[in-house]
Design a protein around this motif. Structure first.
Motif, PDB file in Angstrom:
ATOM      1  N   GLN A   1       9.980  -1.566 -12.618  1.00 31.56           N
ATOM      2  CA  GLN A   1       8.983  -0.516 -12.411  1.00 31.56           C
ATOM      3  C   GLN A   1       9.606   0.874 -12.505  1.00 31.56           C
ATOM      4  O   GLN A   1       8.984   1.814 -13.033  1.00 31.56           O
ATOM      5  CB  GLN A   1       8.266  -0.701 -11.079  1.00 31.56           C
ATOM      6  CG  GLN A   1       9.161  -0.616  -9.853  1.00 31.56           C
ATOM      7  CD  GLN A   1       8.453  -1.063  -8.590  1.00 31.56           C
ATOM      8  OE1 GLN A   1       7.450  -1.769  -8.613  1.00 31.56           O
ATOM      9  NE2 GLN A   1       8.975  -0.654  -7.437  1.00 31.56           N
ATOM     10  N   GLU A   2      10.839   1.028 -12.031  1.00 34.25           N
ATOM     11  CA  GLU A   2      11.497   2.331 -12.131  1.00 34.25           C
ATOM     12  C   GLU A   2      11.810   2.696 -13.579  1.00 34.25           C
ATOM     13  O   GLU A   2      11.653   3.851 -13.990  1.00 34.25           O
ATOM     14  CB  GLU A   2      12.778   2.344 -11.294  1.00 34.25           C
ATOM     15  CG  GLU A   2      12.564   2.433  -9.796  1.00 34.25           C
ATOM     16  CD  GLU A   2      12.237   1.098  -9.149  1.00 34.25           C
ATOM     17  OE1 GLU A   2      11.737   1.072  -8.011  1.00 34.25           O
ATOM     18  OE2 GLU A   2      12.487   0.045  -9.796  1.00 34.25           O
TER      19      GLU A   2
ATOM     20  N   ILE B   1       4.617   6.306  -8.455  1.00 33.44           N
ATOM     21  CA  ILE B   1       5.069   5.589  -7.264  1.00 33.44           C
ATOM     22  C   ILE B   1       5.237   4.112  -7.593  1.00 33.44           C
ATOM     23  O   ILE B   1       4.313   3.462  -8.094  1.00 33.44           O
ATOM     24  CB  ILE B   1       4.059   5.739  -6.105  1.00 33.44           C
ATOM     25  CG1 ILE B   1       3.715   7.209  -5.864  1.00 33.44           C
ATOM     26  CG2 ILE B   1       4.635   5.114  -4.824  1.00 33.44           C
ATOM     27  CD1 ILE B   1       2.684   7.429  -4.773  1.00 33.44           C
ATOM     28  N   GLY B   2       6.427   3.569  -7.313  1.00 35.43           N
ATOM     29  CA  GLY B   2       6.696   2.149  -7.504  1.00 35.43           C
ATOM     30  C   GLY B   2       6.248   1.363  -6.286  1.00 35.43           C
ATOM     31  O   GLY B   2       6.553   1.744  -5.153  1.00 35.43           O
ATOM     32  N   LEU B   3       5.542   0.250  -6.520  1.00 38.90           N
ATOM     33  CA  LEU B   3       4.882  -0.430  -5.402  1.00 38.90           C
ATOM     34  C   LEU B   3       5.250  -1.891  -5.196  1.00 38.90           C
ATOM     35  O   LEU B   3       4.697  -2.538  -4.314  1.00 38.90           O
ATOM     36  CB  LEU B   3       3.361  -0.324  -5.582  1.00 38.90           C
ATOM     37  CG  LEU B   3       2.773   1.084  -5.544  1.00 38.90           C
ATOM     38  CD1 LEU B   3       1.267   1.036  -5.760  1.00 38.90           C
ATOM     39  CD2 LEU B   3       3.081   1.762  -4.215  1.00 38.90           C
TER      40      LEU B   3
ATOM     41  N   GLY C   1       0.303  -3.151 -13.042  1.00 34.39           N
ATOM     42  CA  GLY C   1       1.095  -4.145 -12.336  1.00 34.39           C
ATOM     43  C   GLY C   1       0.349  -5.417 -11.982  1.00 34.39           C
ATOM     44  O   GLY C   1      -0.873  -5.504 -12.097  1.00 34.39           O
ATOM     45  N   ALA C   2       1.117  -6.398 -11.564  1.00 29.48           N
ATOM     46  CA  ALA C   2       0.630  -7.705 -11.108  1.00 29.48           C
ATOM     47  C   ALA C   2      -0.026  -8.498 -12.239  1.00 29.48           C
ATOM     48  O   ALA C   2      -0.054  -8.074 -13.388  1.00 29.48           O
ATOM     49  CB  ALA C   2      -0.325  -7.552  -9.928  1.00 29.48           C
TER      50      ALA C   2
ATOM     51  N   VAL D   1       2.799   1.909 -10.106  1.00 27.97           N
ATOM     52  CA  VAL D   1       3.372   0.824 -10.893  1.00 27.97           C
ATOM     53  C   VAL D   1       3.916  -0.249  -9.962  1.00 27.97           C
ATOM     54  O   VAL D   1       4.861  -0.004  -9.202  1.00 27.97           O
ATOM     55  CB  VAL D   1       4.486   1.331 -11.825  1.00 27.97           C
ATOM     56  CG1 VAL D   1       5.003   0.192 -12.702  1.00 27.97           C
ATOM     57  CG2 VAL D   1       3.983   2.478 -12.700  1.00 27.97           C
ATOM     58  N   ALA D   2       3.320  -1.439 -10.015  1.00 29.76           N
ATOM     59  CA  ALA D   2       3.706  -2.544  -9.141  1.00 29.76           C
ATOM     60  C   ALA D   2       4.264  -3.691  -9.982  1.00 29.76           C
ATOM     61  O   ALA D   2       3.552  -4.624 -10.334  1.00 29.76           O
ATOM     62  CB  ALA D   2       2.510  -3.013  -8.316  1.00 29.76           C
ATOM     63  N   MET D   3       5.532  -3.602 -10.313  1.00 32.81           N
ATOM     64  CA  MET D   3       6.159  -4.602 -11.182  1.00 32.81           C
ATOM     65  C   MET D   3       7.465  -5.159 -10.620  1.00 32.81           C
ATOM     66  O   MET D   3       8.111  -5.986 -11.250  1.00 32.81           O
ATOM     67  CB  MET D   3       6.430  -3.990 -12.560  1.00 32.81           C
ATOM     68  CG  MET D   3       5.170  -3.625 -13.332  1.00 32.81           C
ATOM     69  SD  MET D   3       5.506  -2.695 -14.848  1.00 32.81           S
ATOM     70  CE  MET D   3       6.531  -3.858 -15.747  1.00 32.81           C
TER      71      MET D   3
END
Length: 232
Positions: free
Chosen positions: A160-161, A176-178, A101-102, A153-155
């Protein structure tokens, strides 16, 4: 098993604190999805299906309010921005972690800080959240080879899901979605002062510091109306 209720077609579990959620998911290969007022109001059927097949937990005061209205009173707001670090703190020497992510500089800063704060952390892998179509197979292959115990996952939602669902089909793990958690952890974005968090006004701080969120916040007027009228 913790109590849960369906709110606008979304199953949300009510946990009294973060520790209860962390203990509940041990040994389960599930996707943890943070549920807030925005998701309750706007989630499409695909996102609802992902949440309902896994573990939706109350990340915002709107979700806590909804569960309380449906009879679950002892429910804690569990911010995803705090939850993932609880998992790291508890398991960083015993379990392996993969971070997605990011932007590149943000994920690199996140990994550098994790290595500093949690010496010896079992880091299976990481990459930024800007995944081009031709890079997806490489990510799948890397996950399959490294077999992490946790994948963060940070999107942003619902991207992200959707990614976590695809990854969970090829490798069982706790996902875990962040959202924007890596931005906050790396110092790129400031979180609200603790007194505003305690007053349940973190959303107001984010609105003041990120005026572009106004349009999104205005859409939640319908959520408040439906809650008052008990339409959920």
């Amino acid at each position: 098993m913790p109590e849960f209720r369906y709110v606008n077609g979304i199953r949300i579990f009510g946990f009294p604190d973060k520790a209860s959620l962390i203990n509940y998911v041990q040994g389960k290969n599930e996707i943890l999805v943070a549920v807030n007022a925005e998701k309750i109001k706007n989630a499409d059927q695909e996102l609802k299906d992902v949440i309902n097949k896994n573990i939706g937990y109350p990340d915002g005061v709107g979700a806590v309010w909804a569960l309380g209205q449906k009879g679950i009173k002892n429910v804690a707001k569990i911010p995803g921005v705090e939850l993932w670090l609880e998992f790291v703190e508890k398991h960083y020497l015993k379990k392996s972690f993969y971070f997605i992510g990011a932007r590149e500089e943000i994920i690199q800063s996140t990994v550098d800080k994790l290595n500093e704060e949690y010496p010896g952390i079992n880091l299976a892998g990481y990459r930024n959240g800007y995944i081009k179509p031709h890079e997806m197979e490489d990510l799948f292959h890397d996950i399959q080879i490294k077999k992490p115990d946790y994948v963060f996952v940070a999107m942003g939602s619902p991207a992200q899901e959707r990614l976590m669902m695809r990854l969970s089909e090829i490798h069982p793990a706790i996902y875990i979605g962040l959202g924007g958690s890596f931005d906050i952890y790396s110092g790129k974005t400031k979180r609200a002062p603790q007194f505003l968090i305690d007053l349940k006004l973190e959303w107001f701080y984010r609105l003041v510091t990120e005026p572009k969120r106004l349009k999104r916040q205005l859409k939640l007027v319908g959520f408040v109306k439906n809650m008052i009228l008990k339409k959920y």
